[in-house]
Design a protein around this motif. Structure first.
Motif, PDB file in Angstrom:
ATOM      1  N   GLY A 149      51.061  34.155  27.731  1.00  0.00           N
ATOM      2  CA  GLY A 149      50.085  34.978  28.462  1.00  0.00           C
ATOM      3  C   GLY A 149      50.761  35.918  29.457  1.00  0.00           C
ATOM      4  O   GLY A 149      50.528  37.136  29.441  1.00  0.00           O
ATOM      5  N   ARG A 169      50.496  40.036  29.864  1.00  0.00           N
ATOM      6  CA  ARG A 169      49.961  40.625  31.099  1.00  0.00           C
ATOM      7  C   ARG A 169      50.978  41.565  31.758  1.00  0.00           C
ATOM      8  O   ARG A 169      50.609  42.608  32.302  1.00  0.00           O
ATOM      9  CB  ARG A 169      49.554  39.494  32.055  1.00  0.00           C
ATOM     10  CG  ARG A 169      48.833  39.987  33.283  1.00  0.00           C
ATOM     11  CD  ARG A 169      48.129  38.845  34.012  1.00  0.00           C
ATOM     12  NE  ARG A 169      47.454  39.307  35.205  1.00  0.00           N
ATOM     13  CZ  ARG A 169      47.727  38.867  36.433  1.00  0.00           C
ATOM     14  NH1 ARG A 169      48.652  37.951  36.615  1.00  0.00           N
ATOM     15  NH2 ARG A 169      47.072  39.347  37.466  1.00  0.00           N
ATOM     16  N   PHE A 224      50.728  44.941  30.165  1.00  0.00           N
ATOM     17  CA  PHE A 224      49.501  45.614  30.626  1.00  0.00           C
ATOM     18  C   PHE A 224      49.706  46.174  32.036  1.00  0.00           C
ATOM     19  O   PHE A 224      49.443  47.355  32.304  1.00  0.00           O
ATOM     20  CB  PHE A 224      48.340  44.608  30.544  1.00  0.00           C
ATOM     21  CG  PHE A 224      47.116  44.932  31.359  1.00  0.00           C
ATOM     22  CD1 PHE A 224      46.501  46.181  31.272  1.00  0.00           C
ATOM     23  CD2 PHE A 224      46.546  43.969  32.187  1.00  0.00           C
ATOM     24  CE1 PHE A 224      45.345  46.460  32.013  1.00  0.00           C
ATOM     25  CE2 PHE A 224      45.399  44.236  32.933  1.00  0.00           C
ATOM     26  CZ  PHE A 224      44.800  45.491  32.845  1.00  0.00           C
ATOM     27  N   PRO A 227      42.664  47.327  37.315  1.00  0.00           N
ATOM     28  CA  PRO A 227      41.288  46.902  37.598  1.00  0.00           C
ATOM     29  C   PRO A 227      41.253  45.532  38.269  1.00  0.00           C
ATOM     30  O   PRO A 227      41.906  44.602  37.787  1.00  0.00           O
ATOM     31  CB  PRO A 227      40.646  46.834  36.206  1.00  0.00           C
ATOM     32  CG  PRO A 227      41.780  46.767  35.245  1.00  0.00           C
ATOM     33  CD  PRO A 227      42.963  47.412  35.887  1.00  0.00           C
ATOM     34  N   PRO A 228      40.532  45.404  39.383  1.00  0.00           N
ATOM     35  CA  PRO A 228      40.425  44.084  40.013  1.00  0.00           C
ATOM     36  C   PRO A 228      39.489  43.165  39.230  1.00  0.00           C
ATOM     37  O   PRO A 228      38.630  43.657  38.492  1.00  0.00           O
ATOM     38  CB  PRO A 228      39.848  44.389  41.402  1.00  0.00           C
ATOM     39  CG  PRO A 228      39.270  45.746  41.332  1.00  0.00           C
ATOM     40  CD  PRO A 228      39.839  46.450  40.137  1.00  0.00           C
ATOM     41  N   HIS A 286      42.503  37.762  27.200  1.00  0.00           N
ATOM     42  CA  HIS A 286      42.220  36.590  28.042  1.00  0.00           C
ATOM     43  C   HIS A 286      41.965  35.334  27.211  1.00  0.00           C
ATOM     44  O   HIS A 286      41.585  34.308  27.759  1.00  0.00           O
ATOM     45  CB  HIS A 286      41.041  36.887  28.978  1.00  0.00           C
ATOM     46  CG  HIS A 286      41.417  37.864  30.068  1.00  0.00           C
ATOM     47  ND1 HIS A 286      40.498  38.446  30.917  1.00  0.00           N
ATOM     48  CD2 HIS A 286      42.621  38.352  30.445  1.00  0.00           C
ATOM     49  CE1 HIS A 286      41.126  39.254  31.766  1.00  0.00           C
ATOM     50  NE2 HIS A 286      42.422  39.216  31.502  1.00  0.00           N
ATOM     51  N   GLY A 306      46.380  32.207  28.361  1.00  0.00           N
ATOM     52  CA  GLY A 306      46.808  32.115  29.746  1.00  0.00           C
ATOM     53  C   GLY A 306      45.821  31.524  30.725  1.00  0.00           C
ATOM     54  O   GLY A 306      44.768  30.994  30.360  1.00  0.00           O
ATOM     55  N   THR A 307      46.211  31.658  31.985  1.00  0.00           N
ATOM     56  CA  THR A 307      45.465  31.023  33.067  1.00  0.00           C
ATOM     57  C   THR A 307      45.161  32.025  34.172  1.00  0.00           C
ATOM     58  O   THR A 307      45.782  33.080  34.252  1.00  0.00           O
ATOM     59  CB  THR A 307      46.311  29.888  33.689  1.00  0.00           C
ATOM     60  OG1 THR A 307      47.577  30.423  34.085  1.00  0.00           O
ATOM     61  CG2 THR A 307      46.523  28.737  32.730  1.00  0.00           C
ATOM     62  N   ARG A 321      44.487  31.978  38.524  1.00  0.00           N
ATOM     63  CA  ARG A 321      44.416  31.177  39.749  1.00  0.00           C
ATOM     64  C   ARG A 321      42.959  31.155  40.213  1.00  0.00           C
ATOM     65  O   ARG A 321      42.251  32.160  40.082  1.00  0.00           O
ATOM     66  CB  ARG A 321      45.275  31.807  40.857  1.00  0.00           C
ATOM     67  CG  ARG A 321      46.781  31.672  40.669  1.00  0.00           C
ATOM     68  CD  ARG A 321      47.487  32.720  41.494  1.00  0.00           C
ATOM     69  NE  ARG A 321      46.829  34.016  41.259  1.00  0.00           N
ATOM     70  CZ  ARG A 321      46.607  34.934  42.186  1.00  0.00           C
ATOM     71  NH1 ARG A 321      46.991  34.740  43.437  1.00  0.00           N
ATOM     72  NH2 ARG A 321      46.004  36.066  41.880  1.00  0.00           N
ATOM     73  N   SER A 357      41.181  34.010  41.945  1.00  0.00           N
ATOM     74  CA  SER A 357      40.759  35.211  41.226  1.00  0.00           C
ATOM     75  C   SER A 357      39.273  35.194  40.875  1.00  0.00           C
ATOM     76  O   SER A 357      38.723  36.206  40.449  1.00  0.00           O
ATOM     77  CB  SER A 357      41.571  35.386  39.936  1.00  0.00           C
ATOM     78  OG  SER A 357      42.924  35.639  40.246  1.00  0.00           O
TER      79      SER A 357
HETATM   80  C1  HEM Z   1      39.751  44.456  31.850  1.00  0.00           C
HETATM   81  C2  HEM Z   1      40.372  44.411  32.993  1.00  0.00           C
HETATM   82  C3  HEM Z   1      41.212  43.251  33.388  1.00  0.00           C
HETATM   83  C4  HEM Z   1      41.120  42.547  34.540  1.00  0.00           C
HETATM   84  C5  HEM Z   1      40.162  42.810  35.682  1.00  0.00           C
HETATM   85  C6  HEM Z   1      42.095  41.487  34.476  1.00  0.00           C
HETATM   86  C7  HEM Z   1      42.337  40.583  35.477  1.00  0.00           C
HETATM   87  C8  HEM Z   1      43.099  39.445  35.332  1.00  0.00           C
HETATM   88  C9  HEM Z   1      43.261  38.429  36.329  1.00  0.00           C
HETATM   89  C10 HEM Z   1      42.641  38.448  37.712  1.00  0.00           C
HETATM   90  C11 HEM Z   1      44.017  37.453  35.800  1.00  0.00           C
HETATM   91  C12 HEM Z   1      44.422  36.137  36.467  1.00  0.00           C
HETATM   92  C13 HEM Z   1      45.562  36.334  37.396  1.00  0.00           C
HETATM   93  C14 HEM Z   1      45.834  35.081  38.189  1.00  0.00           C
HETATM   94  O1  HEM Z   1      45.035  34.772  39.065  1.00  0.00           O
HETATM   95  O2  HEM Z   1      46.810  34.394  37.899  1.00  0.00           O
HETATM   96  C15 HEM Z   1      44.381  37.864  34.481  1.00  0.00           C
HETATM   97  C16 HEM Z   1      45.176  37.140  33.636  1.00  0.00           C
HETATM   98  C17 HEM Z   1      45.592  37.600  32.420  1.00  0.00           C
HETATM   99  N1  HEM Z   1      45.331  38.842  31.877  1.00  0.00           N
HETATM  100 FE1  HEM Z   1      43.997  40.171  32.542  1.00  0.00          FE
HETATM  101  N2  HEM Z   1      42.745  41.562  33.280  1.00  0.00           N
HETATM  102  C18 HEM Z   1      42.251  42.632  32.589  1.00  0.00           C
HETATM  103  C19 HEM Z   1      42.696  43.089  31.370  1.00  0.00           C
HETATM  104  C20 HEM Z   1      43.738  42.542  30.685  1.00  0.00           C
HETATM  105  C21 HEM Z   1      44.395  43.156  29.557  1.00  0.00           C
HETATM  106  C22 HEM Z   1      44.074  44.544  29.029  1.00  0.00           C
HETATM  107  C23 HEM Z   1      45.327  42.293  29.124  1.00  0.00           C
HETATM  108  C24 HEM Z   1      46.284  42.442  27.980  1.00  0.00           C
HETATM  109  C25 HEM Z   1      45.964  42.995  26.852  1.00  0.00           C
HETATM  110  C26 HEM Z   1      45.257  41.128  29.975  1.00  0.00           C
HETATM  111  C27 HEM Z   1      46.008  39.997  29.824  1.00  0.00           C
HETATM  112  C28 HEM Z   1      45.960  38.907  30.676  1.00  0.00           C
HETATM  113  C29 HEM Z   1      46.631  37.652  30.402  1.00  0.00           C
HETATM  114  C30 HEM Z   1      47.390  37.299  29.145  1.00  0.00           C
HETATM  115  C31 HEM Z   1      46.408  36.836  31.511  1.00  0.00           C
HETATM  116  C32 HEM Z   1      46.927  35.413  31.733  1.00  0.00           C
HETATM  117  C33 HEM Z   1      48.238  35.493  32.506  1.00  0.00           C
HETATM  118  C34 HEM Z   1      48.860  34.142  32.816  1.00  0.00           C
HETATM  119  O3  HEM Z   1      48.690  33.195  32.053  1.00  0.00           O
HETATM  120  O4  HEM Z   1      49.565  34.056  33.833  1.00  0.00           O
HETATM  121  N3  HEM Z   1      44.314  41.335  30.928  1.00  0.00           N
HETATM  122  N4  HEM Z   1      43.809  39.083  34.210  1.00  0.00           N
END
Ligand code: HEM
Length: 337
Positions: free
Chosen positions: A64, A68, A71, A169-170, A199, A202-203, A205, A208
């Motif tokens: 994950g 991220r 992105f 984006p938040p 999404h 992954g995870t 926190r 969030s």
């Molecule tokens: C649409 C708008 C998006 C928002 C508002 C957003 C926001 C977030 C937030 C807040 C987290 C958690 C962070 C944390 O607290 O650890 C997260 C995790 C993640 N996001 Fe997004 N995200 C968006 C789009 C995307 C996109 C476009 C991708 C990739 C194609 C993506 C891939 C991921 C992945 C894989 C995780 C997990 C990361 C981990 O396991 O540490 N996100 N995202």
């Protein structure tokens, strides 16, 4: 006289046309290309894949974070690896990495591990931005998701500014906000709903999304929950995230299959169990709601995989530096001296 003037204007027009063609060819040369390193680092893809196999075997939860990272890289100054640069003066000029939305990124050490392997195989050749694009693709593939051709030739930027992460984006975004922020990067409603499918891995926190559980409108009482979130799910998430300020506990975004890339995310969102407000926001707009509904049936996963591959190629092209722009960094965490 008139005919010689028209002849000269015709010649002028032809010259202008030829110039335009030349310019467009020159810019085409500077485009990304799957075979970009075929002469200079022919085994680049194999090397990255081999390293990724080892890294994900040791730390499967990094799949994950790699996705991220790419992105977050692409949305700020284009896919130029600016997200990887360490701050040189964190108090006065923090880099992207030290901005709040990026504090929870992981996997930086692994990116450098891959870069080091490439430095040995083909010194100073493969950009960190390309390394990120390949690692994101391989992470998805190794988690069971789709593959796509990664066109290469991105160059690395030399600038990284924390405040520019306001282009990310938040998690509290509603659909209007998501649309504006994605449109600013050339991505449309379909890309939003498809890429949000990331999404599935992954995870997050607790911090969030705990506003949705404890303090959605600022009333800060047990009834102050996000109405867009399923009530039973609120209870479950509260048992995982005990307080509004919990910024250490991690919650699986697609519980039970957070290490597997699948279409399960859409079933969650359709049941009003998307963990972030931005996930629930996909139900606000007819186009994205319809996509969620279709994928929630579980019958069209192959279509989601194709769509995801297509949108990742688009995302990987955002604002890339090519040709003589930027540099090929020696270390991904620092610009060259
Ligand atoms: C649409 C708008 C998006 C928002 C508002 C957003 C926001 C977030 C937030 C807040 C987290 C958690 C962070 C944390 O607290 O650890 C997260 C995790 C993640 N996001 Fe997004 N995200 C968006 C789009 C995307 C996109 C476009 C991708 C990739 C194609 C993506 C891939 C991921 C992945 C894989 C995780 C997990 C990361 C981990 O396991 O540490 N996100 N995202």
């Amino acid at each position: 006289m008139a005919s010689s003037r028209s002849l000269s204007s015709r010649i002028g027009a032809m010259l202008a046309g030829a110039l335009l063609l030349l310019l467009s060819t020159a810019s085409a040369v500077a485009q990304l290309d799957v075979g970009f390193y075929s002469k200079t680092c022919p085994h680049v893809e194999e090397i990255v894949r081999q390293e990724m196999l080892g890294i994900l075997k040791e730390a499967p939860t990094l799949a994950g974070p790699f996705l991220r990272l790419h992105f977050h890289d692409c949305f700020v100054r284009g896919c130029d690896a600016s997200v990887l640069i360490d701050s040189t003066d964190v108090a006065n000029s923090p880099a992207e990495k030290d901005a709040p939305p990026n504090k929870s990124l992981r996997g930086f050490g692994a990116v450098q591990r891959v870069k080091d392997r490439l430095q040995s195989a083909c010194p100073n050749t493969v950009s960190c931005a390309d390394v990120l694009a390949l690692m994101a693709r391989d992470a998805v593939v190794l988690a069971g998701g789709p593959t796509w051709p990664v066109a290469l030739g991105r160059r690395d930027g030399r600038v990284s500014i924390a405040s520019e992460t306001n282009q990310l984006p938040p998690p509290t975004s509603n659909f209007t906000r998501l649309s504006k922020m994605f449109a600013a990067k050339g991505l449309d409603a379909k890309d939003i709903v498809v890429l949000s499918g990331g999404h599935t891995l992954g995870t997050a926190r607790c911090v969030s999304f705990t506003d949705r559980l404890y303090n959605f409108s600022g009333a800060n009482n047990p009834a102050d929950v996000d109405p867009a979130l399923d009530g039973a799910y609120v209870a479950r998430l509260r048992s995982q995230c005990r307080s509004l300020a919990d910024n250490t506990t991690l919650a699986e975004m697609d519980p039970g299959s957070f290490l597997t890339f699948d279409a399960g995310y859409y079933r969650l969102v359709a049941k009003r169990r998307g963990i972030l407000h931005s996930d629930s926001a996909l139900l606000e707009h007819p186009t994205t709601r319809a996509y969620v509904g279709r994928q929630a049936t579980g019958l069209f996963a192959a279509e989601f995989f194709r769509d995801f591959a297509e949108s990742m190629v688009k995302m990987g092209n955002i604002g890339v530096l090519t040709g003589e722009q930027g540099e090929i960094r020696n270390k991904c965490y620092a610009v060259n001296k």
